[in-house]
Design an enzyme around this catalytic site. Structure first.
Site, PDB file in Angstrom:
ATOM      1  N   HIS A 139       0.313  -1.049   0.788  1.00  0.00           N
ATOM      2  CA  HIS A 139       0.310  -0.016   0.098  1.00  0.00           C
ATOM      3  C   HIS A 139       0.648   1.299   0.130  1.00  0.00           C
ATOM      4  CE1 HIS A 139      -4.027  -1.197   0.798  1.00  0.00           C
ATOM      5  NE2 HIS A 139      -3.839  -1.952   0.548  1.00  0.00           N
ATOM      6  N   ASP A 150      -7.552   3.436   9.302  1.00  0.00           N
ATOM      7  CA  ASP A 150      -8.771   2.692   8.905  1.00  0.00           C
ATOM      8  C   ASP A 150      -9.396   1.738   7.957  1.00  0.00           C
ATOM      9  OD1 ASP A 150     -12.018   3.966   8.742  1.00  0.00           O
ATOM     10  OD2 ASP A 150     -10.771   4.249   6.631  1.00  0.00           O
ATOM     11  N   GLU A 184     -12.546  11.324  12.487  1.00  0.00           N
ATOM     12  CA  GLU A 184     -12.315  11.495  10.778  1.00  0.00           C
ATOM     13  C   GLU A 184     -12.612  12.198  10.365  1.00  0.00           C
ATOM     14  OE1 GLU A 184     -10.426   7.653   9.543  1.00  0.00           O
ATOM     15  OE2 GLU A 184     -12.647   7.428   8.789  1.00  0.00           O
TER      16      GLU A 184
END
Length: 340
Positions: free
Chosen positions: A109, A170, A281
């Site tokens: 990622h 997240d 968030e």
């Protein structure tokens, strides 16, 4: 004793210079003529717990950012720390003339090609399963995990003991070593800091193939350098992560904004208030016709209909954690009602 003529000295210096130049040129030719098999052949002769792959390496030339594609010469799938130690030590001893680089790859990622090694060796960290996760309970709970472990597995193992990490990303299908090499920012960062603020100690294999245990008190420079260091100070092979009591229930709220200034003002107010939520968030979503008038918190953010609309919206996601069960809450309310 007579001094040699100046022109004689000049000739000797010129000959010496030409000899050095030709030697260097010959050495460079010999190095450039080395093939892939010449460089990687020693890896085939090692006795490893894991293994090397020299074919089908294309998947390791891509990452989540999809901006760069640099295929490696080989992929190491380690099953022990000694596999990584042996590889890094050998590459270090080969010296810079080999042009071999090494990069640790978690779930791929990265955005700027940090997990790629052009013509080098990519270490697939998810293969590293040499030790089981170990939870330490008590007044200051924590968990020992492999650098290649996914955060979703860390959470599940912690929940068996009624505990959870203080801060997580997240998206939980990322490796521990991968997020700790970046920062690990989440909706809990305003309260507990990013994930790198919630680490007790690390085990790191440096570029020389040396293994160090480090913390804020032991090898502190390496500890703080590796946390958020993008893998430039070594490969994180193990970490001890802080835990806290896991919530029994969560109240989940999403607030939609069409004005960005109002959104940022509310975000700043929420994270700076003394009594506030446990998770905050914000993110951007694509607007679609009727979304403001038909808002539900259960909308699908990947609904293809949104892609045909114009403009964007922003939303704040906030959570309240409850450390007691719903049944306990109801019983408490009933007891309070009885007293009244």
């Amino acid at each position: 004793m007579k001094t040699p003529p100046v022109h004689y000295l000049h000739k000797r210096v010129l000959r010496l210079f030409m000899l050095l130049f030709l030697s260097s040129f010959t050495a460079n030719i010999n190095l450039s003529m080395k093939t892939d098999s010449d460089i990687t052949s020693p890896f085939n002769m090692w006795s490893l717990d894991g293994h090397f792959e020299f074919k089908d390496t294309q998947h390791a030339s891509r990452d989540f950012g999809n901006r760069f594609q640099f295929p490696p010469r080989a992929i190491l799938r380690p099953e022990s720390i000694s596999d990584i130690v042996m590889t890094l030590k050998h590459v270090y001893e080969m010296g810079p003339s080999s042009n071999l680089t090494v990069a640790a790859r978690g779930h791929g990622h990265s955005l700027q090609g940090q997990a790629q090694a052009p013509g080098g060796i990519v270490v697939e960290m998810e293969s590293l399963k040499d030790q089981e996760m170990q939870v330490h309970v008590g007044e200051s709970p924590c968990i020992d995990v492999s650098g290649g472990e996914l955060w979703i597995n860390v959470l599940h193992e912690s929940l068996k003991h009624g505990l959870a990490p203080k801060s997580w990303t997240d998206y939980l299908y990322l490796t521990v070593g991968g997020t700790l090499s970046n920062a690990g920012v989440s909706g809990q960062a305003f309260r507990h800091g990013p994930q790198i603020n919630n680490v007790r100690n690390l085990e790191i294999v440096t570029g020389r193939g040396e293994v160090f245990n480090c913390s804020s008190e032991e090898n502190a420079d390496l500890f703080y350098g590796a946390l958020g260091g993008l893998g430039q100070f070594g490969i994180i092979t193990r970490a001890r992560i802080d835990l806290q009591k896991a919530p029994k229930m969560v109240k989940w709220i999403r607030v939609l904004y069409s004005d960005f200034s109002t959104f940022t003002e509310d975000q700043e107010m929420l994270i700076s208030a003394e009594e506030t939520f446990d998770y905050i968030e914000g993110f951007v979503i694509i607007n679609r016709t009727g979304l403001l008038n038909n808002w539900r918190s259960s909308f699908d953010p990947e609904d293809p209909l949104q892609a045909r609309s114009e403009g964007t919206l922003v939303t704040t996601e906030i959570h309240i954690f409850y450390v007691v069960s719903i049944r306990s809450l109801i019983c408490g309310v009933l007891r309070q009602s009885t007293r009244l």
